[in-house]
Each structure stands twice: as structure tokens, then as C-alpha cells.
Design a protein around this motif. Structure first.
Motif, PDB file in Angstrom:
ATOM      1  N   THR A  16       0.959  -1.296  -0.020  1.00  0.00           N
ATOM      2  CA  THR A  16      -0.124  -0.195   0.232  1.00  0.00           C
ATOM      3  C   THR A  16       0.617   1.243   0.333  1.00  0.00           C
ATOM      4  OG1 THR A  16      -0.016   0.170   2.667  1.00  0.00           O
ATOM      5  CG2 THR A  16      -1.698  -1.528   1.456  1.00  0.00           C
ATOM      6  N   GLN A  17       0.269   2.919  -0.080  1.00  0.00           N
ATOM      7  CA  GLN A  17       1.117   3.266   0.260  1.00  0.00           C
ATOM      8  C   GLN A  17       0.980   4.362   0.682  1.00  0.00           C
ATOM      9  OE1 GLN A  17       2.564   4.585  -2.774  1.00  0.00           O
ATOM     10  NE2 GLN A  17       2.532   2.791  -3.296  1.00  0.00           N
ATOM     11  N   VAL A  18       0.320   3.774   2.215  1.00  0.00           N
ATOM     12  CA  VAL A  18       0.821   4.085   3.564  1.00  0.00           C
ATOM     13  C   VAL A  18       1.996   4.010   4.442  1.00  0.00           C
ATOM     14  CG1 VAL A  18      -1.023   3.857   6.092  1.00  0.00           C
ATOM     15  CG2 VAL A  18      -2.013   2.958   4.071  1.00  0.00           C
ATOM     16  N   SER A  19       2.264   5.292   5.233  1.00  0.00           N
ATOM     17  CA  SER A  19       3.351   5.134   5.835  1.00  0.00           C
ATOM     18  C   SER A  19       3.814   4.159   6.713  1.00  0.00           C
ATOM     19  CB  SER A  19       3.839   7.071   6.226  1.00  0.00           C
ATOM     20  OG  SER A  19       4.820   6.968   6.813  1.00  0.00           O
ATOM     21  N   ASP A  22       3.590   6.061  10.140  1.00  0.00           N
ATOM     22  CA  ASP A  22       2.224   7.020  10.424  1.00  0.00           C
ATOM     23  C   ASP A  22       1.421   6.007  10.975  1.00  0.00           C
ATOM     24  OD1 ASP A  22       2.806   9.754   9.381  1.00  0.00           O
ATOM     25  OD2 ASP A  22       1.605   9.185   7.632  1.00  0.00           O
ATOM     26  N   PHE A  23       1.665   4.085  10.272  1.00  0.00           N
ATOM     27  CA  PHE A  23       0.933   3.416  10.981  1.00  0.00           C
ATOM     28  C   PHE A  23       1.189   3.185  12.349  1.00  0.00           C
ATOM     29  CE2 PHE A  23       1.364  -1.300  11.979  1.00  0.00           C
ATOM     30  CZ  PHE A  23       0.176  -1.719  12.107  1.00  0.00           C
ATOM     31  N   LYS A  53       7.746  -0.879   3.614  1.00  0.00           N
ATOM     32  CA  LYS A  53       6.275  -0.646   3.342  1.00  0.00           C
ATOM     33  C   LYS A  53       5.303  -1.402   3.904  1.00  0.00           C
ATOM     34  CE  LYS A  53       8.098   1.242  -0.576  1.00  0.00           C
ATOM     35  NZ  LYS A  53       8.080   2.336  -1.889  1.00  0.00           N
ATOM     36  N   MET A  54       3.898  -0.602   4.288  1.00  0.00           N
ATOM     37  CA  MET A  54       2.885  -1.368   4.483  1.00  0.00           C
ATOM     38  C   MET A  54       2.064  -2.279   3.409  1.00  0.00           C
ATOM     39  SD  MET A  54       3.361  -0.296   7.604  1.00  0.00           S
ATOM     40  CE  MET A  54       1.080  -0.741   7.568  1.00  0.00           C
ATOM     41  N   PRO A  57      -2.921  -4.042   5.911  1.00  0.00           N
ATOM     42  CA  PRO A  57      -2.917  -2.894   6.886  1.00  0.00           C
ATOM     43  C   PRO A  57      -2.386  -2.937   7.887  1.00  0.00           C
ATOM     44  CG  PRO A  57      -5.124  -4.269   7.058  1.00  0.00           C
ATOM     45  CD  PRO A  57      -4.189  -4.622   6.238  1.00  0.00           C
ATOM     46  N   THR A  58      -1.547  -3.769   8.219  1.00  0.00           N
ATOM     47  CA  THR A  58      -0.707  -4.181   9.745  1.00  0.00           C
ATOM     48  C   THR A  58       0.757  -4.606   9.913  1.00  0.00           C
ATOM     49  OG1 THR A  58      -2.212  -6.346   9.713  1.00  0.00           O
ATOM     50  CG2 THR A  58      -2.693  -4.595  10.432  1.00  0.00           C
TER      51      THR A  58
END
Length: 152
Positions: A16-19, A22-23, A53-54, A57-58
Motif C-alpha cells: 500500500t501507499q500508507v507510511s 504513520d501506521f 512499506k506497508m 493494513p498491518t
């Protein structure tokens, strides 16, 4: 349907593009687990040569490889990674080869899952053994699968 006549299976764990930072800051409840998570990011980045990289979700993953089973199921997964779950860390760092099994003897306090190793905190494990596991797994995946680690 895939080419073997089986139903196509879509992998739920995709990059994913999630940091990752941040996660961890948003999802990890305790200061100790956050500190351990950032330590794992530093270590796994250094050992793998990849930035975090994420995946889904986890899972915080490093690098990637492509797998394909005889059934026709295929997908991409991180070479190594971890998930800071509420009860324990899930470490995705171990390929169960004859050469790697001896590493578990000096690893520390852990529980073995089907696809991961569960540890409560970084202080419970031997970091030098973790490094050997990660590097051995990256080498194994590089030999067995199409692997982003070949680009380094």
C-alpha cells in the motif's frame, strides 16, 4: 479462473501507499511497542537494503518477491517484515530450511506460528540471531523465487 482451471485467488496482502511511520504512530498503543517497532524498521532496513512499506493494513515489509504455486495461485509478498499486533509482534523472517532451524535454538523467547514467529518484545530475543534469520531468509527467497533483492 486461472490457466489451471482453478478459481483465481486474489492475495489480500498487497503493498500500500500508507507510511509505516504513520501506521506505527497511529496503531501501536504503548511507547515500548512503538520503540521496538522503530528498532525493527531500522534493523530490517539495514539488513534488507529496502525501505519499509506497508503490506495490507498491518504488516511492515521490506523488499518483495513473487511466488507461484503449482495450483496456479501466485502473488507478491515482502522478503521480511513484521506486524506489531496487540498481543505480540508477528515476525515474518523465517524460512524453515535445514540451515535455518538451528538458529531458533539461540533466538530467545518466542512462539512459532504457521507463517511467523511471535515475540512479546525485542528485549526477549537475540538481535544477532534475528539478523542471521533475516539474511538467510532473503538469500533463500532470492534463490527460490522471483525476487526484488536481485536488483541490489
Amino acid at each position: 479462473m486461472n490457466t489451471n482451471g482453478n478459481m483465481a485467488y486474489k492475495n489480500k496482502t498487497n503493498e500500500t501507499q500508507v507510511s509505516a511511520t504513520d501506521f506505527i504512530n497511529a496503531a501501536v498503543a504503548t511507547d515500548q511497542k512503538k520503540a521496538d517497532s522503530f528498532q525493527l524498521i531500522d534493523l530490517m532496513s539495514a539488513w534488507s537494503g529496502f525501505k519499509p512499506k506497508m503490506w495490507g493494513p498491518t504488516i511492515v515489509g521490506f523488499g518483495s518477491y513473487h511466488y507461484k504455486y503449482d495450483s496456479g495461485h501466485e502473488g507478491d509478498m515482502p522478503l521480511i517484515g513484521f506486524s506489531p499486533r496487540k498481543a505480540a509482534f508477528s515476525l515474518y523472517v523465517f524460512s524453515p530450511t535445514a540451515n535455518n532451524k538451528h538458529l531458533l535454538e539461540g533466538f530467545g523467547k518466542y512462539k512459532m506460528g504457521k507463517a511467523c514467529i511471535y515475540v512479546n518484545k525485542m528485549a526477549d530475543i537475540n538481535i544477532a540471531v534475528l539478523e542471521k534469520m533475516c539474511k538467510a531468509t532473503i538469500a533463500y527467497l532470492n534463490e527460490q523465487h522471483e525476487c526484488a533483492c536481485r536488483e541490489n
